[in-house]
Design an enzyme around this catalytic site. Structure first.
Site, short mmCIF file in Angstrom:
data_model
loop_
_atom_site.label_atom_id
_atom_site.label_comp_id
_atom_site.label_asym_id
_atom_site.label_seq_id
_atom_site.Cartn_x
_atom_site.Cartn_y
_atom_site.Cartn_z
N SER A 179 0.85 -1.21 0.00
CA SER A 179 0.00 0.00 0.00
C SER A 179 0.88 1.24 0.00
O SER A 179 2.04 1.19 0.41
CB SER A 179 -0.86 0.00 1.26
OG SER A 179 -1.60 1.20 1.36
N TYR B 16 -2.50 -0.86 10.78
CA TYR B 16 -2.56 -1.16 9.34
C TYR B 16 -1.25 -0.76 8.66
O TYR B 16 -0.65 -1.55 7.92
CB TYR B 16 -3.75 -0.43 8.72
CG TYR B 16 -3.89 -0.64 7.22
CD1 TYR B 16 -4.43 -1.82 6.70
CD2 TYR B 16 -3.50 0.35 6.31
CE1 TYR B 16 -4.58 -2.00 5.33
CE2 TYR B 16 -3.64 0.18 4.94
CZ TYR B 16 -4.19 -1.00 4.45
OH TYR B 16 -4.33 -1.18 3.09
N1 LIG Z 1 -8.63 0.13 -1.83
C1 LIG Z 1 -7.56 0.87 -1.57
O1 LIG Z 1 -7.58 2.11 -1.65
C2 LIG Z 1 -6.26 0.21 -1.21
C3 LIG Z 1 -5.13 1.01 -1.07
C4 LIG Z 1 -3.91 0.42 -0.76
C5 LIG Z 1 -3.84 -0.94 -0.58
N2 LIG Z 1 -4.96 -1.70 -0.71
C6 LIG Z 1 -4.81 -3.14 -0.52
O2 LIG Z 1 -5.46 -3.83 -1.56
C7 LIG Z 1 -5.93 -5.09 -1.08
C8 LIG Z 1 -7.40 -5.27 -1.42
O3 LIG Z 1 -8.14 -4.26 -0.81
P1 LIG Z 1 -9.61 -3.84 -1.32
O4 LIG Z 1 -9.67 -2.38 -1.18
O5 LIG Z 1 -9.90 -4.49 -2.61
O6 LIG Z 1 -10.49 -4.47 -0.14
P2 LIG Z 1 -11.94 -5.20 -0.15
O7 LIG Z 1 -12.46 -5.06 1.24
O8 LIG Z 1 -12.77 -4.74 -1.29
O9 LIG Z 1 -11.55 -6.72 -0.42
C9 LIG Z 1 -10.78 -7.43 0.52
C10 LIG Z 1 -11.16 -8.91 0.40
O10 LIG Z 1 -10.29 -9.63 1.30
C11 LIG Z 1 -11.09 -10.60 1.97
N3 LIG Z 1 -10.44 -10.95 3.24
C12 LIG Z 1 -10.32 -10.18 4.35
N4 LIG Z 1 -9.68 -10.86 5.31
C13 LIG Z 1 -9.39 -12.08 4.79
C14 LIG Z 1 -8.73 -13.23 5.31
N5 LIG Z 1 -8.27 -13.26 6.56
N6 LIG Z 1 -8.59 -14.31 4.50
C15 LIG Z 1 -9.08 -14.29 3.24
N7 LIG Z 1 -9.72 -13.24 2.70
C16 LIG Z 1 -9.88 -12.15 3.47
C17 LIG Z 1 -12.45 -9.93 2.17
O11 LIG Z 1 -13.45 -10.90 2.41
C18 LIG Z 1 -12.61 -9.20 0.83
O12 LIG Z 1 -13.23 -10.02 -0.13
C19 LIG Z 1 -5.60 -5.10 0.42
O13 LIG Z 1 -4.36 -5.76 0.61
C20 LIG Z 1 -5.46 -3.63 0.76
O14 LIG Z 1 -4.64 -3.42 1.89
C21 LIG Z 1 -6.18 -1.17 -1.01
#
Ligand SMILES: NC(=O)c1ccc[n+]([C@@H]2O[C@H](COP(=O)([O-])OP(=O)(O)OC[C@H]3O[C@@H](n4cnc5c(N)ncnc54)[C@H](O)[C@@H]3O)[C@@H](O)[C@H]2O)c1
Length: 254
Positions: free
Chosen positions: A141, A154
Site C-alpha cells: 500500500s 494497518y
Molecule cells: N482500496 C484501496 O484504496 C487500497 C489502497 C492500498 C492498498 N490496498 C490493498 O489492496 C488489497 C485489497 O483491498 P480492497 O480495497 O480491494 O479491499 P476489499 O475489502 O474490497 O476486499 C478485501 C477482500 O479480502 C477478503 N479478506 C479479508 N480478510 C481475509 C482473510 N483473513 N482471509 C481471506 N480473505 C480475506 C475480504 O473478504 C474481501 O473479499 C488489500 O491488501 C489492501 O490493503 C487497497
C-alpha cells in the site's frame, strides 16, 4: 494471453482489487483459485469468470490459518494440475492510535497482512518448485511508506509486507520464484467506500476529497492495480524480483 496455461491463487478475490485481479488473470488465460472468507462474493466472481469462458474455483480460506492456505494451494493443483502464481491480496483493515489498538487487533492485523502472506507462499512452494518456478505478488500500500494519523496497526503491517517481499525474493531466487509487491494508492473498492462512510461523507464527497491526494486528481480503479499485478506475474517481468511497483496516481511523490 499473458498467463496462458498458468494457474493462480488470488487471496481476497471476492471483492475490490482481488476480484479485478482474478477476472483479469482469467481473461489472460489463467485458471484461478478465488480464495476468500466471503463465500457468496467468491462464488459470484467464479460464476462471472466461467460465464466469460474462463476457469475458476472458489475456496473458502482465512489466510491467517495455515491449513486453509495449504487447502487453497492444493485446490489449484487438484483442479488445474499445478500452481504458477500467488497473489497475496487479502487484508485486515484495522486502524487506530497505539492507545486504542488492542493486543487482539495487533495480532489479527499482522497475522492476516504479513504472516498470512508468508504462510501462503510457504504453502505454495512445493507446487511452485514442481512447476520449475513461479511468481508471487504481494499487495502492499501507499500506507507501507507514509505515515497517516491513527493508522498505526494497518500501516506498520503494510510496511512489513515490503520487507517480507525483499526477503522472500532473496531466499526463493534459487527456486526461480520471483517475489514482488504492488503498492496501491486510494482505489475505488468496498473497503474505501466503507472508510468514506465511517468519516460521514457521501461517496461523491469522499472520492473528490481522497482524489485530491493524487497528482492525477482522482482515485484509482481496481483494474489499474490488476494491470500492474498482471505485469509482475507474467513473463514480461522475468528480470524483476524484490521490487515494489507504486500505483498511486502520484499520491506519494511530493
Ligand atoms: N482500496 C484501496 O484504496 C487500497 C489502497 C492500498 C492498498 N490496498 C490493498 O489492496 C488489497 C485489497 O483491498 P480492497 O480495497 O480491494 O479491499 P476489499 O475489502 O474490497 O476486499 C478485501 C477482500 O479480502 C477478503 N479478506 C479479508 N480478510 C481475509 C482473510 N483473513 N482471509 C481471506 N480473505 C480475506 C475480504 O473478504 C474481501 O473479499 C488489500 O491488501 C489492501 O490493503 C487497497
Amino acid at each position: 494471453m499473458r498467463l496462458k496455461n498458468k494457474s493462480a491463487v488470488v487471496t481476497g478475490a471476492s471483492s475490490g482489487i482481488g476480484r479485478a485481479i482474478a477476472e483479469l488473470f482469467a481473461r489472460e488465460g489463467a485458471a484461478v483459485v478465488v480464495a476468500d472468507l466471503n463465500e457468496a462474493g467468491g462464488q459470484e466472481v467464479v460464476a462471472a469468470i466461467r460465464s466469460a469462458g474462463g476457469r475458476a474455483e472458489f475456496v473458502r480460506c482465512d489466510v491467517a490459518n495455515e491449513a486453509e492456505c495449504r487447502a487453497a494451494c492444493d485446490a489449484a493443483v487438484r483442479a488445474f494440475g499445478g500452481l504458477n502464481v500467488v497473489v497475496n491480496n487479502a487484508a485486515a483493515f484495522i486502524y487506530g492510535s497505539v492507545e486504542e489498538t488492542t493486543y487482539d487487533q495487533w495480532q489479527k492485523v499482522w497475522n492476516v497482512n504479513v504472516v498470512g502472506q508468508a504462510q501462503m507462499v510457504k504453502s505454495a512452494l512445493p507446487a511452485l518448485r514442481k512447476a520449475g518456478g513461479g511468481a508471487v505478488v504481494n499487495i502492499a500500500s501507499q500506507s507501507s511508506f507514509i505515515a497517516q494519523a491513527n493508522y498505526v496497526p494497518y500501516n506498520s503491517s503494510k510496511a512489513g509486507i515490503l520487507q517480507l517481499t525483499r526477503c522472500l525474493a532473496l531466499d526463493l531466487a534459487k527456486d526461480n520464484v520471483r517475489v514482488n509487491a504492488v503498492s496501491p494508492g486510494t482505489i475505488k473498492t468496498p473497503a474505501v467506500d466503507h472508510c468514506i462512510h465511517v468519516q460521514g461523507m457521501t461517496l461523491e464527497e469522499g472520492y473528490k476529497r481522497f482524489g485530491e491526494d493524487a497528482v492525477l486528481k482522482r482515485l484509482g480503479e481496481p483494474i489499474e492495480i490488476a494491470n500492474a499485478v498482471l505485469f509482475l506475474a507474467s513473463d514480461e517481468a522475468s528480470y524483476i524480483t524484490g521490487a515494489n511497483l507504486v500505483v498511486d496516481g502520484g499520491a506519494t511523490i511530493d
